[in-house]
Design a protein around this motif. Structure first.
Motif, mmCIF file in Angstrom:
data_model
loop_
_atom_site.group_PDB
_atom_site.id
_atom_site.type_symbol
_atom_site.label_atom_id
_atom_site.label_comp_id
_atom_site.label_asym_id
_atom_site.label_seq_id
_atom_site.Cartn_x
_atom_site.Cartn_y
_atom_site.Cartn_z
ATOM 1 N N ARG A 32 42.232 32.246 42.217
ATOM 2 C CA ARG A 32 42.472 33.807 42.290
ATOM 3 C C ARG A 32 41.531 34.098 43.464
ATOM 4 O O ARG A 32 42.334 35.035 44.487
ATOM 5 C CB ARG A 32 42.081 34.757 41.123
ATOM 6 C CG ARG A 32 43.203 34.594 40.133
ATOM 7 C CD ARG A 32 43.275 35.875 39.232
ATOM 8 N NE ARG A 32 42.080 35.970 38.265
ATOM 9 C CZ ARG A 32 42.011 35.226 37.284
ATOM 10 N NH1 ARG A 32 43.263 34.456 37.050
ATOM 11 N NH2 ARG A 32 41.114 35.308 36.465
ATOM 12 N N ASN A 33 40.247 33.580 43.827
ATOM 13 C CA ASN A 33 39.331 34.079 44.877
ATOM 14 C C ASN A 33 40.075 33.612 46.057
ATOM 15 O O ASN A 33 40.132 34.544 47.072
ATOM 16 C CB ASN A 33 38.166 33.319 44.746
ATOM 17 C CG ASN A 33 37.275 34.057 43.314
ATOM 18 O OD1 ASN A 33 37.691 35.205 43.011
ATOM 19 N ND2 ASN A 33 36.356 33.434 42.956
ATOM 20 N N ASP A 90 40.506 43.558 44.206
ATOM 21 C CA ASP A 90 39.796 43.591 42.970
ATOM 22 C C ASP A 90 40.710 43.144 41.655
ATOM 23 O O ASP A 90 40.301 42.273 40.781
ATOM 24 C CB ASP A 90 38.711 44.481 42.717
ATOM 25 C CG ASP A 90 37.629 44.356 43.858
ATOM 26 O OD1 ASP A 90 37.351 43.306 44.342
ATOM 27 O OD2 ASP A 90 36.637 45.334 43.887
ATOM 28 N N MET A 102 45.215 47.978 36.175
ATOM 29 C CA MET A 102 43.714 47.894 36.523
ATOM 30 C C MET A 102 43.325 48.637 37.683
ATOM 31 O O MET A 102 42.121 48.981 37.291
ATOM 32 C CB MET A 102 43.867 46.339 37.085
ATOM 33 C CG MET A 102 42.643 45.573 37.458
ATOM 34 S SD MET A 102 41.762 45.439 35.544
ATOM 35 C CE MET A 102 42.601 43.602 35.247
ATOM 36 N N GLN A 139 40.131 31.427 38.129
ATOM 37 C CA GLN A 139 39.457 32.339 38.719
ATOM 38 C C GLN A 139 39.184 31.854 40.100
ATOM 39 O O GLN A 139 39.323 32.607 40.994
ATOM 40 C CB GLN A 139 38.094 32.749 38.270
ATOM 41 C CG GLN A 139 37.289 33.522 38.669
ATOM 42 C CD GLN A 139 37.819 34.960 38.748
ATOM 43 O OE1 GLN A 139 38.380 35.464 37.793
ATOM 44 N NE2 GLN A 139 38.341 35.584 39.964
ATOM 45 N N LYS A 185 42.266 39.753 41.936
ATOM 46 C CA LYS A 185 41.160 38.921 41.553
ATOM 47 C C LYS A 185 40.977 38.569 39.995
ATOM 48 O O LYS A 185 40.492 37.791 39.430
ATOM 49 C CB LYS A 185 39.910 39.345 42.321
ATOM 50 C CG LYS A 185 38.623 38.278 42.274
ATOM 51 C CD LYS A 185 37.447 38.755 42.937
ATOM 52 C CE LYS A 185 37.586 38.723 44.408
ATOM 53 N NZ LYS A 185 36.320 39.062 45.208
ATOM 54 N N LYS A 186 41.350 39.771 39.495
ATOM 55 C CA LYS A 186 41.010 40.012 37.761
ATOM 56 C C LYS A 186 42.147 39.596 37.048
ATOM 57 O O LYS A 186 42.087 38.888 35.848
ATOM 58 C CB LYS A 186 40.379 41.187 37.379
ATOM 59 C CG LYS A 186 39.188 41.359 37.907
ATOM 60 C CD LYS A 186 39.040 42.967 37.620
ATOM 61 C CE LYS A 186 37.465 43.404 38.171
ATOM 62 N NZ LYS A 186 37.407 44.816 38.169
#
Length: 213
Positions: free
Chosen positions: A11-12, A30, A100, A8, A33-34
């Motif tokens: 990804r950020n 977003d 997504m 995570q 990011k997920k």
């Protein structure tokens, strides 16, 4: 199939890189990011999965650079419940981003090996495209047309006529056009016969192939 706090964090960092490169669509950022990109790659690439690079995925194909995925997704201007035709499922990562974003995704892959891989992977990741198909992307999916938008994830020497025909009026077709280097091209369908064309600079893709293996 682990997705950890470390993943995570990476990804950020990736999203920050994409913002610095000019991606502004919050919904696209977003989604990136997920989505656990490392799970769409061979495990030997896991440590590199969140670099802004393309990697081989087998069958002579690649997973697109995250910037390219974000750029194409942003050009589509996806709205929830949009019907999107994706030409070239590949690793399934672009498919996952579109899902997504709330789109109903219809995806075609001509490499049987990749088609089988993604068909097995999506349920494990709780990703639900409307329809996955093994076939020739140049023909599109006329039985499911028309589409709100169409995305081509391989370099095309020309714009296939069936894809233009399967686009709704007002719909957007995003396609990398060219042989060795591609120009990212957006077509917006104005009416039955007219399309508005926009070009967005050079990208590199594997070629869009005809006929299935």
């Amino acid at each position: 199939m682990k997705d950890t706090a470390k993943h995570q964090g990476l990804r950020n960092q990736l999203v920050s890189t994409l913002e610095q490169k000019g991606i502004t669509d919050r919904a696209v950022l977003d989604a990136i990011k997920k989505i656990p990109r490392h799970l769409f790659l061979n495990s030997s690439f896991e440590d590199y999965a969140y670099q802004d690079k393309a990697f081989p995925i087998g069958a002579g194909q690649t997973i697109s650079q995250p910037y390219t995925v974000a750029f194409q997704s942003q050009l589509l201007e996806v709205k929830k419940e949009h019907k999107i035709l994706e030409i070239g499922t590949g690793s399934g990562y672009q498919t996952a981003v579109l899902c997504m974003l709330g789109a109903k995704v219809y995806s075609i892959e001509r490499q049987n090996e990749l088609f089988k891989q993604t068909s097995n992977l999506f349920p494990k990741l709780n990703i639900r495209p409307k329809h996955l198909s093994f076939g020739d992307g140049y023909k599109g999916l006329p039985s499911y047309a028309p589409f709100d938008s169409i995305i081509v994830t391989a370099g095309a020497p020309f714009i296939p006529q069936p894809l233009m025909a399967q686009l709704k009026i007002g719909g957007r077709l995003v396609i990398p056009l060219g042989e060795d280097v591609q120009i990212m091209t957006l077509l917006i369908r104005k009416n039955e016969t007219q399309f508005e064309k926009h070009e967005f600079g050079e990208f590199r893709f594997v070629p869009l192939l005809e006929d299935k293996n």
